[in-house]
Write an enzyme that holds these catalytic residues in place. Structure first.
Site, PDB file in Angstrom:
ATOM      1  N   GLN A   1       3.620   4.991  -7.642  1.00  0.00           N
ATOM      2  CA  GLN A   1       4.739   4.140  -8.047  1.00  0.00           C
ATOM      3  C   GLN A   1       5.534   4.826  -9.150  1.00  0.00           C
ATOM      4  O   GLN A   1       4.944   5.395 -10.070  1.00  0.00           O
ATOM      5  CB  GLN A   1       4.221   2.787  -8.526  1.00  0.00           C
ATOM      6  CG  GLN A   1       3.428   2.005  -7.482  1.00  0.00           C
ATOM      7  CD  GLN A   1       4.315   1.226  -6.514  1.00  0.00           C
ATOM      8  OE1 GLN A   1       5.524   1.188  -6.647  1.00  0.00           O
ATOM      9  NE2 GLN A   1       3.690   0.601  -5.529  1.00  0.00           N
TER      10      GLN A   1
ATOM     11  N   TYR B   1      -2.582   0.602   3.311  1.00  0.00           N
ATOM     12  CA  TYR B   1      -1.498   1.387   2.692  1.00  0.00           C
ATOM     13  C   TYR B   1      -1.858   1.676   1.226  1.00  0.00           C
ATOM     14  O   TYR B   1      -1.105   1.361   0.319  1.00  0.00           O
ATOM     15  CB  TYR B   1      -0.160   0.636   2.748  1.00  0.00           C
ATOM     16  CG  TYR B   1       0.197   0.116   4.112  1.00  0.00           C
ATOM     17  CD1 TYR B   1       0.945   0.902   4.991  1.00  0.00           C
ATOM     18  CD2 TYR B   1      -0.212  -1.148   4.538  1.00  0.00           C
ATOM     19  CE1 TYR B   1       1.273   0.435   6.259  1.00  0.00           C
ATOM     20  CE2 TYR B   1       0.103  -1.612   5.793  1.00  0.00           C
ATOM     21  CZ  TYR B   1       0.843  -0.822   6.646  1.00  0.00           C
ATOM     22  OH  TYR B   1       1.157  -1.297   7.895  1.00  0.00           O
TER      23      TYR B   1
ATOM     24  N   GLU C   1      -5.004   4.987   4.298  1.00  0.00           N
ATOM     25  CA  GLU C   1      -3.740   5.626   3.926  1.00  0.00           C
ATOM     26  C   GLU C   1      -3.479   6.759   4.924  1.00  0.00           C
ATOM     27  O   GLU C   1      -4.396   7.464   5.319  1.00  0.00           O
ATOM     28  CB  GLU C   1      -3.873   6.154   2.486  1.00  0.00           C
ATOM     29  CG  GLU C   1      -2.874   7.181   2.044  1.00  0.00           C
ATOM     30  CD  GLU C   1      -1.428   6.705   2.063  1.00  0.00           C
ATOM     31  OE1 GLU C   1      -1.131   5.577   1.616  1.00  0.00           O
ATOM     32  OE2 GLU C   1      -0.579   7.482   2.537  1.00  0.00           O
TER      33      GLU C   1
ATOM     34  N   ASP D   1       0.549  -3.205   1.312  1.00  0.00           N
ATOM     35  CA  ASP D   1       1.663  -2.680   0.503  1.00  0.00           C
ATOM     36  C   ASP D   1       2.382  -1.637   1.357  1.00  0.00           C
ATOM     37  O   ASP D   1       2.341  -0.436   1.078  1.00  0.00           O
ATOM     38  CB  ASP D   1       1.096  -2.049  -0.789  1.00  0.00           C
ATOM     39  CG  ASP D   1       2.182  -1.571  -1.733  1.00  0.00           C
ATOM     40  OD1 ASP D   1       3.380  -1.757  -1.429  1.00  0.00           O
ATOM     41  OD2 ASP D   1       1.836  -1.012  -2.790  1.00  0.00           O
TER      42      ASP D   1
ATOM     43  N   CYS E   1       8.417  -3.812  -0.718  1.00  0.00           N
ATOM     44  CA  CYS E   1       9.583  -3.176  -1.340  1.00  0.00           C
ATOM     45  C   CYS E   1      10.835  -3.457  -0.514  1.00  0.00           C
ATOM     46  O   CYS E   1      11.863  -2.829  -0.715  1.00  0.00           O
ATOM     47  CB  CYS E   1       9.359  -1.669  -1.508  1.00  0.00           C
ATOM     48  SG  CYS E   1       8.965  -0.834   0.018  1.00  0.00           S
TER      49      CYS E   1
HETATM   50  C1  LIG Z   1       4.626   1.482  -0.803  1.00  0.00           C
HETATM   51  S1  LIG Z   1       3.404   2.727  -0.760  1.00  0.00           S
HETATM   52  C2  LIG Z   1       2.066   1.904  -1.548  1.00  0.00           C
HETATM   53  C3  LIG Z   1       0.944   2.751  -2.028  1.00  0.00           C
HETATM   54  C4  LIG Z   1      -0.009   2.113  -3.041  1.00  0.00           C
HETATM   55  N1  LIG Z   1      -0.399   0.783  -2.666  1.00  0.00           N
HETATM   56  C5  LIG Z   1       0.600   2.123  -4.430  1.00  0.00           C
HETATM   57  O1  LIG Z   1       0.913   1.051  -4.981  1.00  0.00           O
HETATM   58  O2  LIG Z   1       0.763   3.218  -4.983  1.00  0.00           O
HETATM   59  C6  LIG Z   1       2.997   2.748   0.923  1.00  0.00           C
HETATM   60  C7  LIG Z   1       1.944   3.765   1.318  1.00  0.00           C
HETATM   61  O3  LIG Z   1       1.691   3.599   2.710  1.00  0.00           O
HETATM   62  C8  LIG Z   1       1.502   4.870   3.304  1.00  0.00           C
HETATM   63  N2  LIG Z   1       1.756   4.663   4.744  1.00  0.00           N
HETATM   64  C9  LIG Z   1       2.922   4.668   5.406  1.00  0.00           C
HETATM   65  N3  LIG Z   1       2.736   4.318   6.680  1.00  0.00           N
HETATM   66  C10 LIG Z   1       1.410   4.063   6.833  1.00  0.00           C
HETATM   67  C11 LIG Z   1       0.600   3.628   7.914  1.00  0.00           C
HETATM   68  N4  LIG Z   1       1.113   3.380   9.113  1.00  0.00           N
HETATM   69  N5  LIG Z   1      -0.703   3.462   7.703  1.00  0.00           N
HETATM   70  C12 LIG Z   1      -1.252   3.708   6.471  1.00  0.00           C
HETATM   71  N6  LIG Z   1      -0.533   4.118   5.427  1.00  0.00           N
HETATM   72  C13 LIG Z   1       0.779   4.294   5.593  1.00  0.00           C
HETATM   73  C14 LIG Z   1       2.441   5.776   2.538  1.00  0.00           C
HETATM   74  O4  LIG Z   1       2.045   7.115   2.628  1.00  0.00           O
HETATM   75  C15 LIG Z   1       2.328   5.213   1.114  1.00  0.00           C
HETATM   76  O5  LIG Z   1       1.282   5.853   0.417  1.00  0.00           O
END
Ligand SMILES: C[S@@+](CC[C@H](N)C(=O)[O-])C[C@H]1O[C@@H](n2cnc3c(N)ncnc32)[C@H](O)[C@@H]1O
Length: 465
Positions: free
Chosen positions: A294, A323, A344, A392, A419
């Site tokens: 973040q 995520y 992730e 998330d 978001c």
């Molecule tokens: C908004 S970020 C949130 C990460 C964490 N919760 C944080 O607060 O730092 C979304 C995360 O989802 C991952 N992501 C995107 N698509 C995904 C999927 N289909 N399955 C798992 N992770 C995914 C991205 O790489 C990213 O790390």
């Protein structure tokens, strides 16, 4: 049929290059003022609701047009006078001209309006949690490097154009990050390193990426190059280390593709460590260049506190953090739960998550690499029964298949960190139709002051729990 729909297909009531006086009625989700001429919307940059402005029409299409302000005739009470237009023009700070209180309300209102549209006005939205100092908050910068008048420059492009605006103060980035970017730019100048030219797909340096730990003050510099070789590598590294002793990680990232994606897949460690460290709510995190982390550390602590309050853990629960990135939410919750599973998609982030659990002596977590969709289904088939599910996702929100697996797993609580209010509201509707309810107000947390981005936390509870 609405007046807008009736007008669709008919000739626009204004034409290109026309000048007229209008009153701004609304602000779009992208922060543009909206004026209506016979119900035909004109979108106008740097114009706020209630303001009367003389505009020049730039472009019209069947259903809407764009115009620019020639003269502001009246001024909104919510306006902040902006002396430097670069931040609006480059899209770095599209809400910079709106006072901060009004920005927070604009964000709360966005979620309320979307809920209203789908007849969910019974769901309340709490006032947005804002910052005391809503500038210079970003802990990460990815700044393009280009040649301007024979000199290597760092800056940003004007929105929807190839016009490059050199900048030294980026307004929303940690001030130390701005200084490091300037130092690195000067070193690249000193060694005559070529800037990337996107038209010819030639040159060396595409971007400078800098990350800085808010608590640790550790700095990572990533030089994103088109070429595999970085000329004068040794000298550049030595010069960065000499000028910026707080830099503890220098990485070359190779991106040979003709693309807008900033980072390539290949990282070469040039000096120091592969990751830098930072802390959130007292937990230490290792962060790699590719890992999501973040960008607003002060607000992230508040965001995660809102998540922790939503989960209301007692120490007995099984939690899934879909995520999970580098495990920031997982580890925040692990100390209050029996077991936390995280998934992730970025392998480097999962490596970081495992490292982070070990570095903090947290032993009740399990991290998997893959998509949340596939792992939720796998865990469901394995009979894992989470009491709490945290999601998330990125802006596109949740896949329906993930919502189905989630509902089958039947957690008491689902904490949705979003978001993007549009996909949040879309997904909430699906959960509401499948045995979940929302009793508590959705909590927006301003992670991105001066921009139009809206982050929020919603708590879904099983109706029979
Ligand atoms: C908004 S970020 C949130 C990460 C964490 N919760 C944080 O607060 O730092 C979304 C995360 O989802 C991952 N992501 C995107 N698509 C995904 C999927 N289909 N399955 C798992 N992770 C995914 C991205 O790489 C990213 O790390």
């Amino acid at each position: 049929m609405s007046e807008e729909e009736k007008n669709m297909g008919s000739k626009p009531p204004v034409s290109k290059n026309e000048e007229l006086t209008v009153t701004i009625e609304d602000l779009t989700y992208q922060g543009m003022g909206v004026a209506k001429i016979d119900h035909y919307p004109l979108f106008i940059e740097n114009a706020l609701p209630t303001e009367k402005v003389k505009v020049h029409v730039l472009k019209t299409s069947k259903n809407y047009g764009f115009a620019k302000v020639v003269e502001r005739l009246t001024t909104s009470e919510e306006r902040v006078e902006v002396t430097e237009n670069h931040y609006l023009q480059t899209g770095i700070a599209p809400l910079q001209h709106l006072n901060y209180e009004a920005q927070l309300e604009f964000k709360r209102n966005q979620i309320s309006e979307l809920l209203k549209k789908v007849h969910l006005e019974n769901i309340k939205v709490a006032p947005t949690i804002g910052m005391n100092e809503p500038y210079h908050y970003r802990n990460k910068a990815q700044v393009p490097v280009r040649l301007v008048n024979g000199k290597i420059e760092t800056g940003f492009f004007k929105k929807n154009s190839h016009v490059f605006v050199p900048l030294e103060d980026f307004l929303i980035q940690d001030k130390r990050i701005d200084e490091v970017i300037k130092e690195v730019r000067d070193i690249l100048r000193e060694f005559n390193i070529e800037a990337y030219d996107e038209r010819k797909h030639s040159g060396v340096i595409r971007h400078i990426m800098v990350r800085r730990g808010y608590y640790t003050h550790e700095v990572m510099v990533v030089l994103v190059t088109r070429s595999k070789r970085l000329p004068m590598q040794k000298q550049i590294v030595e010069a960065i280390q000499k000028k910026c002793p707080d830099v503890c990680s220098i990485i070359q990232n190779v991106n040979q593709a003709s693309t807008n994606v900033i980072l390539g897949k290949q990282n070469k460690l040039l000096a120091g460590r592969k990751q830098i460290k930072d802390q959130l709510n007292g937990i230490t995190f290792n962060i790699s260049p590719q890992s999501f982390y973040q960008v607003n550390p002060v607000q992230t602590e508040r965001l995660y506190q809102a998540v922790a309050e939503g989960t209301n853990l007692t120490g007995k629960e099984t939690v899934i953090d879909a995520y999970c990135g580098i495990g920031t939410i997982s580890l925040t919750l692990a100390t209050k739960a029996a077991k936390v599973y995280g998934v992730e998609i970025v392998p480097e982030a999962v490596v970081d998550a495992k490292l982070n659990a070990a570095a903090n002596g947290i032993e009740n977590t399990q991290f998997e690499t893959g998509t949340a969709e596939e792992w939720m289904q796998k865990w469901e088939e394995q009979g894992i029964k989470p009491d709490v599910l945290v999601v998330d996702p990125p802006r596109k929100g949740l896949a329906e298949s993930l919502i189905e697996s989630a509902v089958k797993m039947n957690p008491d609580k689902i904490v949705y960190v979003s978001c993007n209010p549009a996909t949040l509201v879309r997904d909430l509707q699906l959960f509401l139709g499948k045995g979940y309810t929302i009793e508590q107000p959705i909590q927006p947390v301003d992670q991105f002051p001066q921009t139009t981005h809206v982050e929020s936390v919603a708590l879904l509870q099983r109706t029979d729990s």
